[in-house]
Design a protein around this motif. Structure first.
Motif, mmCIF file in Angstrom:
data_model
loop_
_atom_site.group_PDB
_atom_site.id
_atom_site.type_symbol
_atom_site.label_atom_id
_atom_site.label_comp_id
_atom_site.label_asym_id
_atom_site.label_seq_id
_atom_site.Cartn_x
_atom_site.Cartn_y
_atom_site.Cartn_z
ATOM 1 N N ALA A 55 0.823 -1.213 0.000
ATOM 2 C CA ALA A 55 0.000 0.000 0.000
ATOM 3 C C ALA A 55 0.857 1.263 0.000
ATOM 4 N N GLY A 56 2.024 1.184 0.644
ATOM 5 C CA GLY A 56 2.880 2.371 0.724
ATOM 6 C C GLY A 56 3.316 2.868 -0.641
ATOM 7 N N THR A 138 8.387 -4.339 8.886
ATOM 8 C CA THR A 138 7.605 -3.189 9.368
ATOM 9 C C THR A 138 6.717 -3.606 10.537
ATOM 10 N N GLY A 184 -12.006 -4.864 6.349
ATOM 11 C CA GLY A 184 -13.037 -4.280 5.499
ATOM 12 C C GLY A 184 -14.180 -5.177 5.096
ATOM 13 N N ASN A 227 -2.445 1.515 10.553
ATOM 14 C CA ASN A 227 -2.074 1.413 9.139
ATOM 15 C C ASN A 227 -2.883 2.350 8.265
ATOM 16 N N GLY A 329 -9.158 -3.203 -1.009
ATOM 17 C CA GLY A 329 -9.441 -4.141 0.081
ATOM 18 C C GLY A 329 -9.749 -5.549 -0.396
HETATM 19 N N1 LIG Z 1 6.228 2.979 8.154
HETATM 20 C C1 LIG Z 1 6.813 2.113 7.311
HETATM 21 O O1 LIG Z 1 8.037 1.984 7.250
HETATM 22 C C2 LIG Z 1 5.933 1.269 6.428
HETATM 23 C C3 LIG Z 1 6.487 0.246 5.639
HETATM 24 C C4 LIG Z 1 5.613 -0.560 4.876
HETATM 25 C C5 LIG Z 1 4.236 -0.315 4.888
HETATM 26 N N2 LIG Z 1 3.769 0.730 5.651
HETATM 27 C C6 LIG Z 1 2.335 1.014 5.723
HETATM 28 O O2 LIG Z 1 1.658 -0.128 6.192
HETATM 29 C C7 LIG Z 1 0.280 -0.008 5.839
HETATM 30 C C8 LIG Z 1 -0.199 -1.349 5.297
HETATM 31 O O3 LIG Z 1 0.469 -1.600 4.066
HETATM 32 P P1 LIG Z 1 0.300 -3.019 3.347
HETATM 33 O O4 LIG Z 1 1.245 -3.007 2.203
HETATM 34 O O5 LIG Z 1 0.370 -4.074 4.354
HETATM 35 O O6 LIG Z 1 -1.161 -2.916 2.749
HETATM 36 P P2 LIG Z 1 -2.390 -3.925 3.004
HETATM 37 O O7 LIG Z 1 -2.799 -3.784 4.414
HETATM 38 O O8 LIG Z 1 -2.050 -5.265 2.469
HETATM 39 O O9 LIG Z 1 -3.492 -3.303 2.047
HETATM 40 C C9 LIG Z 1 -4.088 -2.091 2.376
HETATM 41 C C10 LIG Z 1 -5.420 -2.325 3.095
HETATM 42 O O10 LIG Z 1 -5.888 -1.068 3.565
HETATM 43 C C11 LIG Z 1 -7.285 -1.157 3.734
HETATM 44 N N3 LIG Z 1 -7.878 0.098 3.241
HETATM 45 C C12 LIG Z 1 -7.974 0.523 1.976
HETATM 46 N N4 LIG Z 1 -8.592 1.717 1.926
HETATM 47 C C13 LIG Z 1 -8.893 2.039 3.195
HETATM 48 C C14 LIG Z 1 -9.563 3.145 3.808
HETATM 49 N N5 LIG Z 1 -10.028 4.160 3.074
HETATM 50 N N6 LIG Z 1 -9.691 3.141 5.144
HETATM 51 C C15 LIG Z 1 -9.235 2.114 5.879
HETATM 52 N N7 LIG Z 1 -8.595 1.035 5.367
HETATM 53 C C16 LIG Z 1 -8.432 1.008 4.034
HETATM 54 C C17 LIG Z 1 -7.774 -2.361 2.934
HETATM 55 O O11 LIG Z 1 -8.132 -3.387 3.863
HETATM 56 P P3 LIG Z 1 -9.612 -3.480 4.484
HETATM 57 O O12 LIG Z 1 -10.560 -3.120 3.405
HETATM 58 O O13 LIG Z 1 -9.684 -4.901 4.911
HETATM 59 O O14 LIG Z 1 -9.657 -2.529 5.640
HETATM 60 C C18 LIG Z 1 -6.530 -2.830 2.203
HETATM 61 O O15 LIG Z 1 -6.490 -4.226 2.068
HETATM 62 C C19 LIG Z 1 0.208 1.135 4.835
HETATM 63 O O16 LIG Z 1 -0.275 2.280 5.498
HETATM 64 C C20 LIG Z 1 1.649 1.350 4.418
HETATM 65 O O17 LIG Z 1 1.907 2.659 4.001
HETATM 66 C C21 LIG Z 1 4.586 1.495 6.415
#
Ligand SMILES: NC(=O)c1ccc[n+]([C@@H]2O[C@H](COP(=O)([O-])OP(=O)(O)OC[C@H]3O[C@@H](n4cnc5c(N)ncnc54)[C@H](OP(=O)(O)O)[C@@H]3O)[C@@H](O)[C@H]2O)c1
Length: 341
Positions: A55-56, A138, A184, A227, A329
């Motif tokens: 997602a990032g 992460t 979701g 997240n 999602g």
């Molecule tokens: N800080 C760091 O170093 C770092 C590193 C890597 C990733 N991240 C962050 O980690 C988070 C998760 O990333 P991921 O790659 O594991 O993605 P993921 O959780 O596999 O996919 C994103 C999920 O977000 C949910 N979503 C989508 N739109 C949304 C909305 N409007 N409101 C609430 N939830 C929503 C959906 O799940 P549902 O529909 O089931 O809710 C979707 O499956 C992201 O924010 C990413 O930027 C941060």
């Protein structure tokens, strides 16, 4: 070991055709052919077997990820891949090695040896790209180093069925916490409380979300792993326990839109009143501890405490659609695109 390829050849890649200014669509991507040069001194030619999408990367296309720079149309999509070395002029990397690195969305990548990690070729690339890759790391560092859950505490995680989220919840369970996920759909919630082993899960689309969230956190929240930002963060702020910790990992609710919602109410008042620590982090800051984390997570996988999940797409041409599915999602666990032969 040095081994050279022949003349440059054409190979498939995916470029960002246009920078999105609203929700992402698969039309924002285009397949192209690029010339693959012979690897120069210190370089390696990798045949990419699989890439992962997170997602990032959508924040990267928005220009809101500090580490990703400005998005640019016409260039090959950035991203992490795993593959096999076809030719190497790099010390310590041999033909046939399995490597992981920032290959981009392409079938062949010529990379500096120092930018690649030689990995265990007996493992599915999905493990290198998921739980042992950026998203697993992460989850590990965000939860354990920033959130610091204690046995008996309540940990809540949003995007709980996603790549980072489902690992966060399982590590928190292994550390003796009570774990509540927000996801979701009812199907995702059933998976979280069933096979994945969370104590409770709430559908963020439920009309009774706030009441269900309150009911699922009777002892309030000691660690909220965020997240998503947005409404879920807004709800968590009102449920934090005294001395709670909010781990700001990402804000996916604000990525796939040109008009993100403003930040939730209650900052800083609720943080002050409940003496809550709210801290962002970037996983790359922990690079010198990655090996330690990978070793511990492999141990948890081996003893059954951690079961990583992924969803597979087949073919480089499916990558754009997979990215759209992830943001919508429609994926569970880590999103993997296998390139095939
Ligand atoms: N800080 C760091 O170093 C770092 C590193 C890597 C990733 N991240 C962050 O980690 C988070 C998760 O990333 P991921 O790659 O594991 O993605 P993921 O959780 O596999 O996919 C994103 C999920 O977000 C949910 N979503 C989508 N739109 C949304 C909305 N409007 N409101 C609430 N939830 C929503 C959906 O799940 P549902 O529909 O089931 O809710 C979707 O499956 C992201 O924010 C990413 O930027 C941060």
């Amino acid at each position: 070991m040095a081994e050279q390829q022949g003349a440059a050849r054409g190979s498939d890649c995916v470029v960002l055709a246009t920078v999105p200014d609203g929700p992402l669509r698969s039309e924002h991507f285009a397949m192209q052919t690029e010339d693959v040069p012979d690897p120069g001194p210190g370089e390696v030619l990798v045949r990419v077997q699989a890439i992962t999408i997170g997602a990032g990367q959508r924040a990267g296309l928005q220009g809101s990820a500090s580490y990703a720079g400005a998005p640019e149309a016409g260039v090959v999509m950035r991203g992490t891949g795993a593959g096999v070395v076809e030719a190497s002029n790099a010390e310590g990397i041999n033909v046939g090695d399995t490597v992981v690195g920032w290959t981009g969305w392409r079938r062949h990548a010529v990379m500096t040896g120092g930018d690649l990690r030689v990995s265990d070729g007996s493992l599915d690339p999905a493990l290198h790209l998921g739980v042992l890759g950026t998203n697993g790391l992460t989850a590990y560092f965000g939860l354990l180093d920033v959130g610091r859950p204690q046995p008996g505490e309540t940990v809540v995680v949003s995007a709980a069925a996603g790549s980072v989220g489902h690992i966060v919840g399982q590590i928190a369970k292994a550390k003796g916490a009570t774990v509540v996920g927000v996801a979701g759909s009812d199907e995702k919630c059933a998976l979280l409380t069933g096979e994945i082993g969370f104590d409770a899960a709430i559908n963020r689309h439920s009309p009774e979300f706030r009441a269900e969230f309150r009911a699922a956190t009777p002892d309030r929240i000691n660690v909220y792993f965020d997240n998503t930002g947005g409404e879920i963060l807004g709800s968590a702020l009102f449920r934090m326990a005294t001395f709670g910790r909010i781990v700001c990992c990402g804000a996916v609710s604000a990525y796939d839109t040109a008009t993100p919602d403003p930040s939730p109410r209650g900052i800083p008042g609720l943080l002050v009143n409940n003496q809550v620590r709210m801290q962002g982090f970037i996983v790359f800051s922990y690079a010198d501890r990655y090996d330690e984390a990978r070793a511990e997570m492999r141990g948890w996988i081996d003893n059954g405490a951690l079961t990583p999940r992924h969803v597979t797409y087949n073919g480089l041409d499916t990558a754009g659609g997979a990215f759209v599915d992830l943001l919508g999602g429609r994926t569970i666990g880590t999103t993997i695109v296998r390139l095939g032969d």
